[in-house]
Design a protein around this motif. Sequence first.
Motif, mmCIF file in Angstrom:
data_model
loop_
_atom_site.group_PDB
_atom_site.id
_atom_site.type_symbol
_atom_site.label_atom_id
_atom_site.label_comp_id
_atom_site.label_asym_id
_atom_site.label_seq_id
_atom_site.Cartn_x
_atom_site.Cartn_y
_atom_site.Cartn_z
ATOM 1 N N ASN A 1 -2.513 10.065 19.684
ATOM 2 C CA ASN A 1 -1.923 8.727 19.534
ATOM 3 C C ASN A 1 -2.823 7.769 18.755
ATOM 4 O O ASN A 1 -2.696 6.556 18.874
ATOM 5 N N CYS A 2 -3.720 8.340 17.945
ATOM 6 C CA CYS A 2 -4.537 7.493 17.069
ATOM 7 C C CYS A 2 -4.446 8.026 15.644
ATOM 8 O O CYS A 2 -4.811 9.166 15.366
ATOM 9 N N VAL A 3 -3.906 7.198 14.755
ATOM 10 C CA VAL A 3 -3.757 7.589 13.345
ATOM 11 C C VAL A 3 -4.845 6.865 12.543
ATOM 12 O O VAL A 3 -4.873 5.638 12.500
ATOM 13 N N VAL A 4 -5.736 7.641 11.971
ATOM 14 C CA VAL A 4 -6.843 7.032 11.206
ATOM 15 C C VAL A 4 -6.707 7.426 9.741
ATOM 16 O O VAL A 4 -6.582 8.617 9.422
ATOM 17 N N ILE A 5 -6.710 6.432 8.879
ATOM 18 C CA ILE A 5 -6.685 6.706 7.434
ATOM 19 C C ILE A 5 -7.907 6.040 6.780
ATOM 20 O O ILE A 5 -8.472 5.096 7.340
ATOM 21 N N PRO A 6 -8.324 6.552 5.609
ATOM 22 C CA PRO A 6 -9.625 6.157 5.052
ATOM 23 C C PRO A 6 -9.623 4.895 4.168
ATOM 24 O O PRO A 6 -9.849 4.978 2.968
ATOM 25 N N HIS A 7 -9.400 3.750 4.780
ATOM 26 C CA HIS A 7 -9.503 2.442 4.105
ATOM 27 C C HIS A 7 -8.712 2.440 2.780
ATOM 28 O O HIS A 7 -9.296 2.276 1.703
ATOM 29 N N LEU A 8 -7.409 2.631 2.920
ATOM 30 C CA LEU A 8 -6.547 2.805 1.741
ATOM 31 C C LEU A 8 -5.773 1.548 1.347
ATOM 32 O O LEU A 8 -4.956 1.597 0.427
ATOM 33 N N GLY A 9 -5.982 0.460 2.077
ATOM 34 C CA GLY A 9 -5.139 -0.733 1.895
ATOM 35 C C GLY A 9 -4.806 -1.087 0.459
ATOM 36 O O GLY A 9 -3.646 -1.256 0.093
ATOM 37 N N SER A 10 -5.803 -1.194 -0.385
ATOM 38 C CA SER A 10 -5.570 -1.655 -1.768
ATOM 39 C C SER A 10 -5.441 -0.494 -2.761
ATOM 40 O O SER A 10 -5.432 -0.715 -3.975
ATOM 41 N N ALA A 11 -5.323 0.725 -2.230
ATOM 42 C CA ALA A 11 -5.424 1.903 -3.106
ATOM 43 C C ALA A 11 -4.119 2.249 -3.838
ATOM 44 O O ALA A 11 -3.489 3.267 -3.562
ATOM 45 N N THR A 12 -3.705 1.386 -4.765
ATOM 46 C CA THR A 12 -2.720 1.823 -5.761
ATOM 47 C C THR A 12 -3.434 1.733 -7.111
ATOM 48 O O THR A 12 -4.360 0.928 -7.273
ATOM 49 N N TYR A 13 -2.994 2.542 -8.052
ATOM 50 C CA TYR A 13 -3.670 2.548 -9.363
ATOM 51 C C TYR A 13 -3.684 1.148 -9.962
ATOM 52 O O TYR A 13 -4.703 0.673 -10.454
ATOM 53 N N SER A 14 -2.511 0.481 -9.934
ATOM 54 C CA SER A 14 -2.444 -0.818 -10.615
ATOM 55 C C SER A 14 -3.282 -1.862 -9.888
ATOM 56 O O SER A 14 -3.956 -2.682 -10.525
ATOM 57 N N THR A 15 -3.256 -1.830 -8.562
ATOM 58 C CA THR A 15 -4.048 -2.835 -7.824
ATOM 59 C C THR A 15 -5.538 -2.647 -8.074
ATOM 60 O O THR A 15 -6.266 -3.617 -8.321
ATOM 61 N N ARG A 16 -6.000 -1.412 -8.040
ATOM 62 C CA ARG A 16 -7.434 -1.190 -8.268
ATOM 63 C C ARG A 16 -7.809 -1.595 -9.694
ATOM 64 O O ARG A 16 -8.901 -2.116 -9.940
ATOM 65 N N GLY A 17 -6.879 -1.399 -10.645
ATOM 66 C CA GLY A 17 -7.138 -1.838 -12.019
ATOM 67 C C GLY A 17 -7.250 -3.356 -12.094
ATOM 68 O O GLY A 17 -8.152 -3.902 -12.740
ATOM 69 N N GLU A 18 -6.350 -4.037 -11.387
ATOM 70 C CA GLU A 18 -6.393 -5.510 -11.385
ATOM 71 C C GLU A 18 -7.638 -6.028 -10.686
ATOM 72 O O GLU A 18 -8.242 -7.013 -11.106
ATOM 73 N N MET A 19 -8.031 -5.361 -9.606
ATOM 74 C CA MET A 19 -9.260 -5.774 -8.909
ATOM 75 C C MET A 19 -10.461 -5.633 -9.839
ATOM 76 O O MET A 19 -11.348 -6.496 -9.893
ATOM 77 N N SER A 20 -10.475 -4.520 -10.574
ATOM 78 C CA SER A 20 -11.591 -4.256 -11.473
ATOM 79 C C SER A 20 -11.670 -5.316 -12.580
ATOM 80 O O SER A 20 -12.747 -5.847 -12.892
ATOM 81 N N ALA A 21 -10.510 -5.636 -13.156
ATOM 82 C CA ALA A 21 -10.474 -6.635 -14.227
ATOM 83 C C ALA A 21 -10.891 -8.005 -13.694
ATOM 84 O O ALA A 21 -11.672 -8.730 -14.331
ATOM 85 N N LEU A 22 -10.390 -8.345 -12.513
ATOM 86 C CA LEU A 22 -10.728 -9.651 -11.932
ATOM 87 C C LEU A 22 -12.223 -9.730 -11.616
ATOM 88 O O LEU A 22 -12.882 -10.752 -11.881
ATOM 89 N N ALA A 23 -12.760 -8.649 -11.072
ATOM 90 C CA ALA A 23 -14.195 -8.639 -10.742
ATOM 91 C C ALA A 23 -15.035 -8.805 -12.009
ATOM 92 O O ALA A 23 -16.049 -9.513 -12.016
ATOM 93 N N ALA A 24 -14.591 -8.179 -13.110
ATOM 94 C CA ALA A 24 -15.336 -8.302 -14.376
ATOM 95 C C ALA A 24 -15.240 -9.737 -14.902
ATOM 96 O O ALA A 24 -16.239 -10.309 -15.366
ATOM 97 N N ARG A 25 -14.050 -10.329 -14.815
ATOM 98 C CA ARG A 25 -13.889 -11.715 -15.311
ATOM 99 C C ARG A 25 -14.698 -12.696 -14.456
ATOM 100 O O ARG A 25 -15.286 -13.649 -14.968
ATOM 101 N N ASN A 26 -14.716 -12.451 -13.161
ATOM 102 C CA ASN A 26 -15.544 -13.300 -12.287
ATOM 103 C C ASN A 26 -17.011 -13.211 -12.704
ATOM 104 O O ASN A 26 -17.724 -14.214 -12.775
ATOM 105 N N LEU A 27 -17.444 -11.984 -12.976
ATOM 106 C CA LEU A 27 -18.843 -11.763 -13.344
ATOM 107 C C LEU A 27 -19.176 -12.504 -14.642
ATOM 108 O O LEU A 27 -20.198 -13.208 -14.728
ATOM 109 N N LEU A 28 -18.293 -12.389 -15.618
ATOM 110 C CA LEU A 28 -18.551 -13.037 -16.912
ATOM 111 C C LEU A 28 -18.589 -14.562 -16.765
ATOM 112 O O LEU A 28 -19.440 -15.232 -17.355
ATOM 113 N N GLY A 29 -17.659 -15.096 -15.961
ATOM 114 C CA GLY A 29 -17.646 -16.549 -15.733
ATOM 115 C C GLY A 29 -18.970 -17.011 -15.157
ATOM 116 O O GLY A 29 -19.552 -18.009 -15.596
ATOM 117 N N GLY A 30 -19.463 -16.253 -14.170
ATOM 118 C CA GLY A 30 -20.727 -16.613 -13.536
ATOM 119 C C GLY A 30 -21.901 -16.488 -14.494
ATOM 120 O O GLY A 30 -22.820 -17.317 -14.496
#
Length: 328
Positions: free
Chosen positions: A287-316
Amino acid sequence: MQAVGRMMKVFVTRRIPQEGMKILSSSGVTEVCQWDSDEPVPRAELLTGVHGAHGLLCLLSDKIDAEVLDTAGPNLKVISTLSVGFDHMALDEIKKRGIRVGYTPDVLTDATAELTLALLLATARRIPEGVEEVKNGGWSSWKPLWLCGYGLSGSTVGIIGLGRIGLAIARRLLPFGVKRLLYSGRTVKSNAAEVNGEFVSLDALVSESDFIVVSCSLTPETQGLCDKTFFNKMKNTAIFVNISRGAVVNQEDLYEALKSGQIAAAGLDVTTPEPLPTNHPLLTLKNCVVIPHLGSATYSTRGEMSALAARNLLGGLQGTDMPSELTA
Ligand code: NDP
Ligand code: DGY
């Protein structure tokens, strides 16, 4: 490690989607060093990589503490994390040094809410158990009493932390015929009306809900929030789902609650530690279902996260606006 480009030194602590790497390498202002692996950077390599860096692009698995900041030295202007959660960073130490912080809210909200619904339904309707029975020959016939679970229709759902993701979860739950939607947190949310959300005390939420979803941030106040006292107040038929951070839950107390039948089942996308050791007691429970931290794991979301993280870095790095700067 790989070195690309030149000028301001940036250390990227993992292999990340190309979207972000392209933004960094085409900026013309960065010399990028990268821990070019799918696996976490060893601490010693993190310290070597960050030495003298102007910018750090890190992940939730990297502990960014005073030692990392001191090793980086006075050049370090910005830390950009490829996550919306920032509990892995010593913000007080970072702010003390005048370093700006970027993170990735919003772009992962829908993907994480979707995954939460999938986990909740998989747990409540015992899908992993069913799949296992099909494979191991346990499926002998359609049986009226076999592998029954709990449905959302007519239920009361409690969401702990009705933030961006909590609200997106609530929106997706309503079409399932949820009768009452309760939420708890530090503040009443003006947008809760959209999901007929009722602000209640944590005690009321825990004792009245058929499903409890934890989607708050990990803070000193939420650490260990879901403990023995919490589980003892839950209905025996209730389902517990955590997509926040593992440390919000006391896992020994959760194990006891599941084992003893104090609560019906749990679905966890996050654990302590990550990965959860394969011999962990929670993994022995059906009665315990454990999955490996998949919340944001779609190809497009991870791509958007990556782009946003890079833009944040450049701004800083350039001392300009960061698309998502953590200011709190
Ligand atoms: P938000 O900041 O929008 O929401 C966080 C919520 O936590 C707020 O509503 C806040 O309520 C609530 N909260 C804070 N303290 C408490 C408390 N003491 N009791 C109850 N609620 C509290 O963040 P997001 O919704 O974008 O993300 C939430 C978290 O989800 C992240 O911090 C991260 O840990 C986790 N996450 C997990 C993912 C996964 O892959 N499993 C993916 C993405 C995020 P208030 O405003 O009233 O303080
Ligand atoms: C986050 O962003 O905080 C998640 O845990 C991973 O996407």
